[in-house]
Design an enzyme around this catalytic site. Sequence first.
Site, PDB file in Angstrom:
ATOM      1  N   LYS A  36      -0.622 -21.277 -70.105  1.00 49.40           N
ATOM      2  CA  LYS A  36      -0.786 -22.038 -71.414  1.00 49.40           C
ATOM      3  C   LYS A  36       0.073 -21.760 -72.420  1.00 49.40           C
ATOM      4  O   LYS A  36      -0.097 -20.293 -73.069  1.00 49.40           O
ATOM      5  CB  LYS A  36      -2.272 -21.764 -71.555  1.00 49.40           C
ATOM      6  N   LYS A  54      -6.051 -26.844 -63.468  1.00 45.29           N
ATOM      7  CA  LYS A  54      -6.412 -28.362 -63.032  1.00 45.29           C
ATOM      8  C   LYS A  54      -6.622 -28.677 -61.849  1.00 45.29           C
ATOM      9  O   LYS A  54      -5.814 -28.229 -60.920  1.00 45.29           O
ATOM     10  CB  LYS A  54      -5.144 -29.150 -63.787  1.00 45.29           C
TER      11      LYS A  54
END
Length: 676
Positions: free
Chosen positions: A119, A285
């Site tokens: 991230k 995800k």
Amino acid sequence: MNDKEIYKQYLKKIKLIQKYNKLYYNNNKTDISDSQFDILKREVLNLENKYKFLKDKNSPSETVGFKPSKIFKKIKHKVPMLSLGNAFNEEDLINFEKKINNFLSYKKADEIEYSAEPKIDGISASLIYKNGNFIRGLSRGDGKEGEDITENLKTIKDIPKEIKIKNFPAEIDIRGEVFIQNNDFEKIKGKFANPRNAASGSLRQKDPNITKKMPIKFIAYTYGYSKNMKINTQSDFLKNLKLWGFKINRFNKIIKGVKNLIINHKALEEKRKEIEFDIDGIVYKVNSFDLQNRLGFAANAPRWAIAHKFSANNSISEVLHIEIQVGRTGALTPVAKIKPVNIGGVMVSNATLHNEDEINRKDIRVGDTVTVERAGDVIPHVISVDLKKRKKNSIKFNFPKECPSCGSKTIKDFNEVTKKQDAVRRCISEGYECEKIAIEKIKHFVSKEAFNIDGFGKKIVENFWKLNLLRLPQDIFKLNYNKITKLEGWGNLSVSNLKYSIESKKIISLERFIYALGIRHIGQENAKLLARHLKSADSFFKLSINSDMNDLANIDGIGETQIKSIKNFFLNKTNLKVISELKKILKIANVAQINKNGLFKNKTFMFTGKLNGISRAEAKSLIEQNSGKIISNVNKKLDYLIVGEKPTTKKVNNAKQLNINIINQKEWMKMLNKTS
Ligand code: IVH
């Protein structure tokens, strides 16, 4: 020098800083060396430290770098840009996976595959492509509406302006992160607090020529709206992004199982310092788009993704004083005021001690040497006490039994679920009667998720309270602007901006309105459920007259605790006054029904017994997607009772008596045109 002269000197220095900033960014010129510029900034900060009355919104303590422009057109995202939930440890990840498995009615053996993506700590942007051309670019904004920053985004080399590859969808919003690499940041460091700030400032410039001079990069990782995209997994999508000419993160991976997620997390955390850009965690995800669609979204974030933050930084400090803060719900939170320490680049002087039980359990005392932890955006907290360093004359902290704000009695609630007393002590005052609670309630009212009043921050609420301009939420809409214009730090322009922000929020959705009231146990998700059920502000207001709230028990997700709390809310006279005043001022929009004409229009359903291969939550969301309604009692309003394994006999018998359609899962699936 008297105060007036000091103020004059202070403003003069700020004006100079602004002049040099403008020269640098608009004309790419410098009339001053970097170190002279730093000295100038430090002088302003020193003055602010010495004379507490000094404050200016253009001070370097308020604005880092150059001021972003407010001129951008606002445009609605076709698909909202949501944020992600956070995980900090293995337990959080286990819970995340457990929830997914429950929702999908999976057994543990069915391992879920994740796309694990580092991230980047930057600014997200949405790039709209039509027929292969980059036609518009938006900032995230509030997630629903972004700013049109097309021209600035066009200056970024990593963003393809034209894509002529066959499988590139006819229409698609490509989303990703705009950021500045650490080595590039070094070169422009003097002007900004951190790389993220620099990226943000660069993107929001009026003149794209300024943006062009900034070393900004773009990495793509997801999409919003899309038409005719024939890709089935996130990992395939990432591969395609590369083929289409986007940059993707070279550390992206496909991983199965929580244990392996942890191994990857550790490895990347160790490598973190060597990576050329700042990462603050890893996003996981669910890889399959099919599963993502089934899982859908909770209030603000997808159920199919989470951000696993990197571990906290620790530092050692000393407890100078313990302050008891009173929160919006009356909770008394002890906060340690500590000797300021630098933890991971941030100066920390407050650390939460959570609640009365925690302070007793750790036996934290004034004067103690403690280890303080700061993880991501979470408030720093005290993790341990060094007993060896405890002073001989130290005394145990005595937690107050009365509210430090209003002097009311405090209690610990009995939790019906855990059958234990809460760890948190609360002020028994119902709300606006206690000063600290009232201030917190108003802060909540104007906050981003509630009325979202631009420029009406926590500090302003506190200031206006002190000046007697605010006591109840309705006062926000009746502010004495003449008085505010005369206040230090306020000018005609800032007052008219504030007025505009407030006026523009007089039209509000029912969901936000209910949430803004700050009813205990009614967070965003429950406010949404209530709004969808009640549909209009009138039916919400009727709850105050009609004390029968049994109908609310039909909302799946709203239980006894919530109903009790709503009842309590309406029993309080001040709350009634607040809502009746707000009713006169606001225009509260009715809830537009989503897919009004679905398959199950006007039909109500109820489940009993265990379903096969599908969880209750997913079954419920399927019914709602098709415009049906779930109720949780067998009564005349019920159209279908769906019977799974081991149903409750009483429910089935009641349904028989009332002549309600009783169907099994297969029959229901057939109605849905699905086979089980
Ligand atoms: S997916 C609903 N993927 O993290 C999906 N976000 O807290 C949301 N971010 O606003 C975005 N790297 O700015 C996604 N590989 C990645 C990301 C990522 C960074 C940022 C993004 C977003 C925030 C979510």
